[in-house]
Design a protein around this motif. Sequence first.
Motif, PDB file in Angstrom:
ATOM      1  N   THR A 182       0.848  -1.186   0.000  1.00 39.36           N
ATOM      2  CA  THR A 182       0.000   0.000   0.000  1.00 39.36           C
ATOM      3  C   THR A 182       0.887   1.240   0.000  1.00 39.36           C
TER       4      THR A 182
ATOM      5  N   ARG B 149       0.851   5.129   0.444  1.00 39.18           N
ATOM      6  CA  ARG B 149       0.050   6.233   0.968  1.00 39.18           C
ATOM      7  C   ARG B 149       0.700   7.547   0.530  1.00 39.18           C
TER       8      ARG B 149
ATOM      9  N   ASN C 186      -1.807  -0.985  -3.916  1.00 33.35           N
ATOM     10  CA  ASN C 186      -2.869  -0.085  -3.481  1.00 33.35           C
ATOM     11  C   ASN C 186      -2.277   1.313  -3.382  1.00 33.35           C
TER      12      ASN C 186
ATOM     13  N   GLN D 238      -3.186   5.091  -2.217  1.00 33.05           N
ATOM     14  CA  GLN D 238      -4.169   5.829  -1.438  1.00 33.05           C
ATOM     15  C   GLN D 238      -3.730   7.270  -1.259  1.00 33.05           C
TER      16      GLN D 238
ATOM     17  N   ASN E 297      -5.677  -0.954  -6.648  1.00 30.99           N
ATOM     18  CA  ASN E 297      -6.698  -0.109  -6.036  1.00 30.99           C
ATOM     19  C   ASN E 297      -6.202   1.333  -6.034  1.00 30.99           C
TER      20      ASN E 297
ATOM     21  N   THR F 251      -7.467   5.200  -4.868  1.00 29.03           N
ATOM     22  CA  THR F 251      -8.497   5.901  -4.117  1.00 29.03           C
ATOM     23  C   THR F 251      -7.952   7.170  -3.478  1.00 29.03           C
ATOM     24  N   GLY F 252      -8.818   8.183  -3.388  1.00 28.64           N
ATOM     25  CA  GLY F 252      -8.500   9.368  -2.592  1.00 28.64           C
ATOM     26  C   GLY F 252      -7.741  10.465  -3.296  1.00 28.64           C
TER      27      GLY F 252
ATOM     28  N   SER G 122     -11.974   4.122  -6.739  1.00 27.89           N
ATOM     29  CA  SER G 122     -13.040   4.577  -5.850  1.00 27.89           C
ATOM     30  C   SER G 122     -12.671   5.879  -5.145  1.00 27.89           C
TER      31      SER G 122
ATOM     32  N   ASN H 185     -12.551   9.065  -5.905  1.00 27.81           N
ATOM     33  CA  ASN H 185     -11.677  10.049  -6.546  1.00 27.81           C
ATOM     34  C   ASN H 185     -12.518  11.125  -7.225  1.00 27.81           C
TER      35      ASN H 185
END
Length: 206
Positions: A15, A17, A34, A36, A63, A65-66, A89, A91
Motif C-alpha cells: 500500500t 500512501r 494499493n 491511497q 486499487n 483511491t482518494g 473509488s 476520486n
Amino acid sequence: TMIQEAIKWATGGDTIRVWAGTYTENVVVWKSVNIQGAGPSNTIVVAANTSQPVFGVSANYVNLTGFTITGALNHSAVVLSYANYTRISANNLVGNEHGIMLGFSYNSSISENLISRNTRGGISSLGSSVSVSGNDITGNGDGISLDLSCNSSISGNNITGNKIGINLFLSEDNTISGNNVTGNSGVGIDVSFSSDNLIYDNCFSN
C-alpha cells in the motif's frame, strides 16, 4: 517523493500512501499495489504530459483511491489496459478528455467517484464484468459507454448534464438499474446493436 518513484520500490500487494499535496506527473502502474491519497481535496495529481493518461494501469489487482486527477486534456485521467480486478473509488476525475477508459479490462469496480467536465466522456469501457456504482457523472461528453461488454452492472449512479447519459454498443447481458439519468442534452440512453440487457428502476428525464 514522486508517486512513480514509490511504485518503483514497491512490491506486489504493498500500500502506497500519498501525502497531501499537488503532484505533477504521469504515473505508470505496472505492479499490483494499493495507491491511497489523503482525499480528493488534499491530494491532487496533474498530468505533466497532457497527451498521456495521468494514471496508466497495466497490472491486475490495483486499487486507486482518494485523489483528484486532472489535466490530461488530450487523454484520460485513468486508463486500465488489460488490467483486471482493479478498483477505482472515491476520486475526483475532472478536467480531462476522458475520465476513465477501460481497454480489455475485466472484473473491475468503479465506485463513489466524482467524474465531471471531461470533454469526451466520463467512463468508457471495452471490457466485461465491470461494476459501475454510486458515481456522480456530470457535465461530460458521454456519461457511461459500454462497448463489446457483457455481464457488467451500472447501478445507483447520478448521470446528469452530459451529452448522452448511457451508451451501449454491441453489448449484451448487462444490468442497468437504479440510476438517475436526467438533464442530458442528447438522449438518456442509447442502445445500439445490443441484446438481452436488463434495464429497470431508472429515472430518465431530459
